[in-house]
Design a protein around this motif. Structure first.
Motif, short mmCIF file in Angstrom:
data_model
loop_
_atom_site.label_atom_id
_atom_site.label_comp_id
_atom_site.label_asym_id
_atom_site.label_seq_id
_atom_site.Cartn_x
_atom_site.Cartn_y
_atom_site.Cartn_z
N PRO A 174 39.37 29.54 62.83
CA PRO A 174 40.10 30.60 62.42
C PRO A 174 40.90 30.17 61.12
CG PRO A 174 40.34 30.34 64.38
CD PRO A 174 39.33 29.55 64.76
N ILE A 175 41.44 28.84 61.33
CA ILE A 175 42.59 28.79 60.48
C ILE A 175 42.08 27.95 59.33
CG2 ILE A 175 44.14 26.58 60.18
CD1 ILE A 175 45.26 27.66 62.97
N LYS A 176 40.64 27.19 59.31
CA LYS A 176 40.16 26.25 58.35
C LYS A 176 39.98 27.26 58.03
CE LYS A 176 39.35 22.01 60.85
NZ LYS A 176 38.77 20.72 61.05
N TYR A 177 38.71 28.53 58.53
CA TYR A 177 37.85 29.46 57.62
C TYR A 177 38.74 30.55 56.70
CZ TYR A 177 35.12 33.58 57.84
OH TYR A 177 34.25 34.44 56.86
N GLY A 178 39.97 30.70 57.34
CA GLY A 178 41.20 31.16 56.72
C GLY A 178 41.62 30.96 55.36
N ALA A 179 41.93 29.23 55.22
CA ALA A 179 41.81 28.71 54.80
C ALA A 179 40.63 28.97 52.91
CB ALA A 179 42.82 26.90 54.77
N MET A 180 40.06 28.53 53.83
CA MET A 180 38.45 28.06 52.89
C MET A 180 38.55 29.83 52.05
SD MET A 180 34.54 27.94 53.92
CE MET A 180 34.57 29.46 54.08
N TRP A 181 38.34 31.06 53.24
CA TRP A 181 39.00 32.08 52.13
C TRP A 181 39.56 32.52 51.26
CZ3 TRP A 181 34.59 36.17 53.13
CH2 TRP A 181 35.54 36.79 52.28
N GLN A 182 40.31 32.18 51.50
CA GLN A 182 41.63 31.94 50.16
C GLN A 182 41.61 31.01 49.43
OE1 GLN A 182 44.13 34.05 50.69
NE2 GLN A 182 44.53 33.40 48.85
N ARG A 183 40.89 30.40 49.16
CA ARG A 183 40.37 29.16 48.36
C ARG A 183 38.97 29.96 47.63
NH1 ARG A 183 38.88 24.04 50.89
NH2 ARG A 183 40.21 24.63 52.69
N VAL A 184 38.13 30.58 48.54
CA VAL A 184 37.03 30.93 47.17
C VAL A 184 37.61 32.35 46.69
CG1 VAL A 184 34.73 32.59 48.05
CG2 VAL A 184 35.82 30.60 49.23
N ASN A 185 38.14 33.10 47.31
CA ASN A 185 39.34 33.97 46.49
C ASN A 185 40.49 33.95 45.27
OD1 ASN A 185 38.72 36.27 48.24
ND2 ASN A 185 40.20 36.37 49.77
N ASP A 186 40.74 32.76 45.51
CA ASP A 186 41.14 32.34 44.51
C ASP A 186 40.61 31.47 43.47
OD1 ASP A 186 43.44 32.44 45.28
OD2 ASP A 186 44.49 30.81 46.02
N TYR A 187 39.47 31.43 43.50
CA TYR A 187 38.56 30.31 42.26
C TYR A 187 37.86 32.22 42.23
CZ TYR A 187 38.54 25.57 44.27
OH TYR A 187 38.64 24.37 44.49
N GLU A 188 37.73 32.97 42.26
CA GLU A 188 37.26 33.67 41.78
C GLU A 188 37.74 34.89 41.06
OE1 GLU A 188 36.23 36.54 45.69
OE2 GLU A 188 34.39 35.49 45.56
N ARG A 189 38.98 34.88 41.20
CA ARG A 189 40.19 35.70 40.65
C ARG A 189 40.76 34.84 39.55
NH1 ARG A 189 44.83 34.90 44.41
NH2 ARG A 189 43.70 35.92 45.80
#
Length: 77
Positions: A8-23
């Protein structure tokens, strides 16, 4: 933890990176739209300038022809 389990920690970090890239992509998309509009404005200005140049050439050649005709007419030639 088994290899098939999701951390879950790695998944959360990956999710945050994806959101940053989308922005970032949204910002870049807005900038590209703005640049496209500016390029269209520049193209319109260039076309106006080109038309003005040819109009100036037409006027100059007409005036030159009129002066040459008048000079030739008065010269008697």
């Amino acid at each position: 933890m088994e290899p098939t389990e999701i951390d879950p920690i790695k998944y959360g970090a990956m999710w945050q990176r994806v959101n940053d890239y989308e922005r970032r992509f949204e910002v870049i998309d807005k900038k590209l739209d703005k640049m496209e509009g500016q390029i269209e404005e520049l193209l319109a200005l260039a076309n106006k300038g080109k038309g003005g140049f040819w109009m100036g050439m037409t006027i100059a050649s007409s005036v030159g022809a009129a002066v040459a005709w008048i000079a030739g007419h008065f010269k008697g030639g």
